[in-house]
Enzyme design. Structure first.
Site, PDB file in Angstrom:
ATOM      1  N   ASN A  91     -75.216 -30.507 -17.185  1.00  0.00           N
ATOM      2  CA  ASN A  91     -73.874 -30.197 -16.715  1.00  0.00           C
ATOM      3  C   ASN A  91     -72.939 -31.001 -17.602  1.00  0.00           C
ATOM      4  O   ASN A  91     -73.182 -32.174 -17.856  1.00  0.00           O
ATOM      5  CB  ASN A  91     -73.716 -30.622 -15.252  1.00  0.00           C
ATOM      6  CG  ASN A  91     -72.336 -30.246 -14.709  1.00  0.00           C
ATOM      7  OD1 ASN A  91     -71.593 -29.536 -15.367  1.00  0.00           O
ATOM      8  ND2 ASN A  91     -72.031 -30.744 -13.516  1.00  0.00           N
ATOM      9  N   GLU A  94     -43.632 -24.407 -11.413  1.00  0.00           N
ATOM     10  CA  GLU A  94     -44.997 -24.556 -10.888  1.00  0.00           C
ATOM     11  C   GLU A  94     -44.979 -25.277  -9.542  1.00  0.00           C
ATOM     12  O   GLU A  94     -45.687 -24.906  -8.610  1.00  0.00           O
ATOM     13  CB  GLU A  94     -45.875 -25.306 -11.892  1.00  0.00           C
ATOM     14  CG  GLU A  94     -47.283 -25.603 -11.423  1.00  0.00           C
ATOM     15  CD  GLU A  94     -48.110 -24.366 -11.096  1.00  0.00           C
ATOM     16  OE1 GLU A  94     -47.690 -23.238 -11.449  1.00  0.00           O
ATOM     17  OE2 GLU A  94     -49.163 -24.510 -10.440  1.00  0.00           O
ATOM     18  N   ARG A 152     -70.379 -23.509  -5.922  1.00  0.00           N
ATOM     19  CA  ARG A 152     -69.731 -24.132  -7.085  1.00  0.00           C
ATOM     20  C   ARG A 152     -69.287 -23.107  -8.117  1.00  0.00           C
ATOM     21  O   ARG A 152     -68.560 -23.408  -9.042  1.00  0.00           O
ATOM     22  CB  ARG A 152     -70.685 -25.147  -7.733  1.00  0.00           C
ATOM     23  CG  ARG A 152     -71.049 -26.322  -6.863  1.00  0.00           C
ATOM     24  CD  ARG A 152     -72.194 -27.126  -7.472  1.00  0.00           C
ATOM     25  NE  ARG A 152     -71.796 -27.884  -8.615  1.00  0.00           N
ATOM     26  CZ  ARG A 152     -71.439 -29.184  -8.571  1.00  0.00           C
ATOM     27  NH1 ARG A 152     -71.441 -29.798  -7.406  1.00  0.00           N
ATOM     28  NH2 ARG A 152     -71.096 -29.848  -9.647  1.00  0.00           N
ATOM     29  N   GLU A 165     -47.147 -20.786  -2.277  1.00  0.00           N
ATOM     30  CA  GLU A 165     -48.461 -20.166  -2.029  1.00  0.00           C
ATOM     31  C   GLU A 165     -49.315 -21.014  -1.084  1.00  0.00           C
ATOM     32  O   GLU A 165     -50.222 -20.497  -0.448  1.00  0.00           O
ATOM     33  CB  GLU A 165     -49.177 -19.887  -3.331  1.00  0.00           C
ATOM     34  CG  GLU A 165     -49.458 -21.062  -4.209  1.00  0.00           C
ATOM     35  CD  GLU A 165     -50.144 -20.642  -5.516  1.00  0.00           C
ATOM     36  OE1 GLU A 165     -50.642 -19.512  -5.625  1.00  0.00           O
ATOM     37  OE2 GLU A 165     -50.182 -21.471  -6.425  1.00  0.00           O
ATOM     38  N   CYS A 203     -71.532 -27.095 -13.237  1.00  0.00           N
ATOM     39  CA  CYS A 203     -72.830 -26.498 -12.956  1.00  0.00           C
ATOM     40  C   CYS A 203     -73.474 -27.168 -11.756  1.00  0.00           C
ATOM     41  O   CYS A 203     -73.153 -28.275 -11.386  1.00  0.00           O
ATOM     42  CB  CYS A 203     -73.730 -26.654 -14.177  1.00  0.00           C
ATOM     43  SG  CYS A 203     -72.940 -26.062 -15.665  1.00  0.00           S
TER      44      CYS A 203
HETATM   45  C1  AGP Z   1     -52.084 -19.932  -9.245  1.00  0.00           C
HETATM   46  O1  AGP Z   1     -51.898 -20.987  -8.286  1.00  0.00           O
HETATM   47  C2  AGP Z   1     -51.903 -18.603  -8.599  1.00  0.00           C
HETATM   48  N1  AGP Z   1     -52.945 -18.424  -7.632  1.00  0.00           N
HETATM   49  C3  AGP Z   1     -51.700 -17.416  -9.536  1.00  0.00           C
HETATM   50  O2  AGP Z   1     -50.346 -17.483  -9.872  1.00  0.00           O
HETATM   51  C4  AGP Z   1     -52.519 -17.365 -10.849  1.00  0.00           C
HETATM   52  O3  AGP Z   1     -52.105 -18.385 -11.709  1.00  0.00           O
HETATM   53  C5  AGP Z   1     -52.228 -15.993 -11.506  1.00  0.00           C
HETATM   54  O4  AGP Z   1     -52.674 -14.991 -10.640  1.00  0.00           O
HETATM   55  C6  AGP Z   1     -52.893 -15.854 -12.873  1.00  0.00           C
HETATM   56  O5  AGP Z   1     -54.284 -15.884 -12.733  1.00  0.00           O
HETATM   57  P1  AGP Z   1     -55.170 -16.026 -14.056  1.00  0.00           P
HETATM   58  O6  AGP Z   1     -54.830 -17.356 -14.660  1.00  0.00           O
HETATM   59  O7  AGP Z   1     -56.603 -15.967 -13.586  1.00  0.00           O
HETATM   60  O8  AGP Z   1     -54.819 -14.902 -14.979  1.00  0.00           O
END
Ligand code: AGP
Length: 609
Positions: free
Chosen positions: A100, A482, A27, A489, A2
């Site tokens: 917060n 991951e 934020r 990305e 917050c």
């Molecule tokens: C995460 O780094 C990515 N930007 C993307 O994979 C994300 O996790 C995915 O779009 C799911 O989003 P959500 O958790 O809001 O459903």
């Protein structure tokens, strides 16, 4: 987290506070409110939604006064409604409180207050503090606040005013940031310097368990015993953009640094007082319904899918329930076999991802139960589920998820332990022991974050890498996925994650001399097999980057680079192994001159299929 602004001075407080809230909008929040103390006493206005909603209501009103408090709320306890927006007041309307964080023992405190006749008017944990001030106030607001802080458990920043002391704001902090703005004939408090640098750049940080008395003529800081604590002020030379990022270059850096608190807040308050039993945030299923579950299906996308894969290992280990983890975008098109004795767990940071929502709706159409794990209170996913467990990572600004994902990991362990507790596959002592192991992790993350400079140097050495592979076994495999996703990305590098045992079934053909291969190899029963995998790829010229446990010399002979993490129970290792891979990808993106916070082609919430 917050946004908070407090002001005492000679200016009309309302505009000063609103201006501070506007600067804190970055934020992320879902409601806002202000209180002003003036000749007409305490006046409060608050609205769900964006600041514009509050300003619209205020346009018709004058709130005269030179003392004010403002708040932008990211809902954690209770949906974003007018009633749940801060400031919260006591029964007499003399006390205003903004907060917060998470008060973990608020349910016990609420019960006591209601027994003593207080009328609770919101779903929030914050309101408890206003009633406690009302009860304990004896003409000395700082002493009252110090007394209350000693009875609170959890993480909090509190900013409080009382109509009987019109020239004073009292603030207190534990685990979350609070900063003082020192002006000329006026003084401020804020959740970060952005709240007041339009008025002053002289600031002072508030340390753990300190209480701040803010008056127009000066500021006094004490500890919880009332002893004055001297402190140094500093000059804020950040511009507004840097201030919003807490001095970091990117929001991602800030959010990576916020991960210990994201995990701590997500784990906090899960065990009931006394019995020490786990409970979820919302549950409309009966305990019998939970006991009747025969299978679990986890549906999610992207990083949330990877959290689900880790959840599979935990649930199967602790509950002996079969768990499938499905890409939400594929789930409903394969006509899945689900029904009344299926628990579908929908994991979504935003709670608005279309693929996950549609999969959830399909599961419900098949009469399956749905448990949502989401970071957004009041989101569509949470509203359309039978049960909810909220991650409490706070708003995440960077598109590529870090603190929300690590909070999801923590949440999946809690879900696993909750199911084990209800189904009796783990007794209360075992559940508490596992929760204790989890509650020790935030400090380990904090320590790990102090070791990241070599990882950044390594990242910069990979600036020309065109392909990177990630390998892991057991819960290391979802982390390999991951780690690869983060590199894709953030740095736009072709990266793939594999089960380490799979490398010889084809992907090893990708290895060329110098191909970077990250092997996630913390202390584990499968360590010997992982070392074989490291040798396999190294023999073909790979540049091996091994994530290993402190003191583990077994990997050293085969690693070109070793990234050490603190020792932790092997099932919980993802809470640590994820961190260096985030830092590696963020630094490589920075080295490539890319926008770390807003990568190309990506959206924070994918609300289309
Ligand atoms: C995460 O780094 C990515 N930007 C993307 O994979 C994300 O996790 C995915 O779009 C799911 O989003 P959500 O958790 O809001 O459903």
């Amino acid at each position: 987290m917050c946004g908070i602004v407090g002001y005492v001075g000679d200016q009309q407080a309302l505009e000063v506070v609103l201006d501070g809230l506007r600067r804190l909008e970055y934020r992320g929040y879902d409601s806002a409110g202000v209180s002003v103390l003036g000749a007409d006493g305490l006046q409060v206005e608050r609205k769900a939604g964006k600041l514009a909603n509050l300003e619209k209501v205020l346009s018709g009103r004058d709130l005269p006064g030179t003392l004010g408090i403002g708040h932008t709320r990211w809902a954690t306890h209770g949906p974003p409604t007018d009633a749940n927006a801060h400031p919260h007041v006591d029964c007499t309307g003399k006390v205003a409180v903004v907060h917060n964080g998470t008060i973990e023992n608020f349910e016990l405190l609420v019960a006591g207050l209601q027994d003593r006749g207080h009328e609770r008017r919101s779903d929030t944990d914050t309101e408890v503090v206003a009633h406690l001030v009302e009860e304990r106030y004896d003409g000395d607001l700082p002493a009252t606040v110090r007394s209350i802080c000693k009875d609170l458990e959890g993480s909090f920043v509190l900013v409080i005013s009382h109509a009987d002391e019109p020239g004073l704001i009292v603030a207190a902090r534990r685990n979350l940031p609070l900063v003082i703005g020192l002006g000329d004939g006026e003084n401020f408090v804020g959740s970060d310097v952005t709240a007041f640098i339009a008025h002053t750049r002289e600031a002072r940080a508030v340390e753990q368990d300190q209480v701040v008395e803010v008056r127009r003529e000066g500021v006094t800081v004490t500890d919880l015993e009332g002893a004055v604590v001297e402190g140094e002020s500093y000059h804020v030379d950040w511009d507004t953009d840097a201030a919003e990022k807490g001095g970091y270059e990117f929001f991602m850096d800030k959010e990576i640094a916020e991960q210990p608190e994201a995990v701590r807040a997500t784990l906090g308050g899960r065990l009931t007082e006394g019995e020490g039993l786990l409970h979820l945030d919302e549950l409309s299923m009966s305990v019998e319904d939970v006991r009747d579950i025969e299978q679990v299906v986890i549906i999610a996308c992207g990083s949330s899918y990877h959290s689900g894969l880790v959840g599979k290992y935990a649930i199967e280990r602790w509950c002996r329930l079969p768990v499938q983890v499905e890409m939400a975008s594929e789930f409903r098109y394969r006509d899945p076999v689900v029904g009344r004795r299926t628990l579908v767990i929908a994991i979504s940071q935003s709670g608005e991802t279309a693929d996950t929502l549609e999969a959830l709706r399909h599961a419900r159409s098949q009469r399956a139960w749905v448990l949502a794990v989401t970071n957004t209170v009041g989101s569509t996913v949470s509203r359309e589920s039978d049960a909810v467990l909220y991650t409490r990572a706070g708003p995440e600004v960077a598109v590529a998820s870090t603190k929300a994902v690590i909070a999801q990991l923590a949440a999946m362990y809690v879900v696993g332990l909750y199911l084990a507790q209800v189904r009796g596959t783990r007794d209360a002592d075992e559940v508490r022991a596992h929760m204790q192991d989890l509650q020790e992790v935030p400090a380990l993350i904090e320590e790990l974050l102090t070791r990241m400079e070599p990882v950044r140097e390594l990242a910069r050495s990979l600036v020309d890498a065109e392909r990177v592979l990630f390998l892991g076994r057991h819960v290391g495999f979802p982390m390999a996925l991951e780690g690869a996703l983060k590199l894709k990305e953030l740095a736009y590098v072709s990266a793939e994650g594999f089960p380490a045992g799979e490398i010889k079934h084809g992907p090893i053909a990708l290895i060329e001399p110098g191909t970077p291969v990250v092997i996630i190899a913390p202390r584990h029963a499968l360590q010997a097999k992982l070392i074989n995998n490291i040798q396999e790829v190294r023999a073909r010229g790979a540049r091996t980057i091994v994530i290993a446990t402190d003191g583990d010399e077994s990997v050293t002979p085969y690693a070109d680079h070793v990234i050490l993490i603190p020792d932790v129970k092997s099932l919980l290792a993802p809470l640590l192994t994820i961190v260096p891979m985030q830092v590696l990808s963020a630094e490589l993106a920075r080295a490539r001159g890319l926008d770390v916070d807003q990568p190309r082609n990506l959206a924070k919430s994918v609300t289309v299929e």
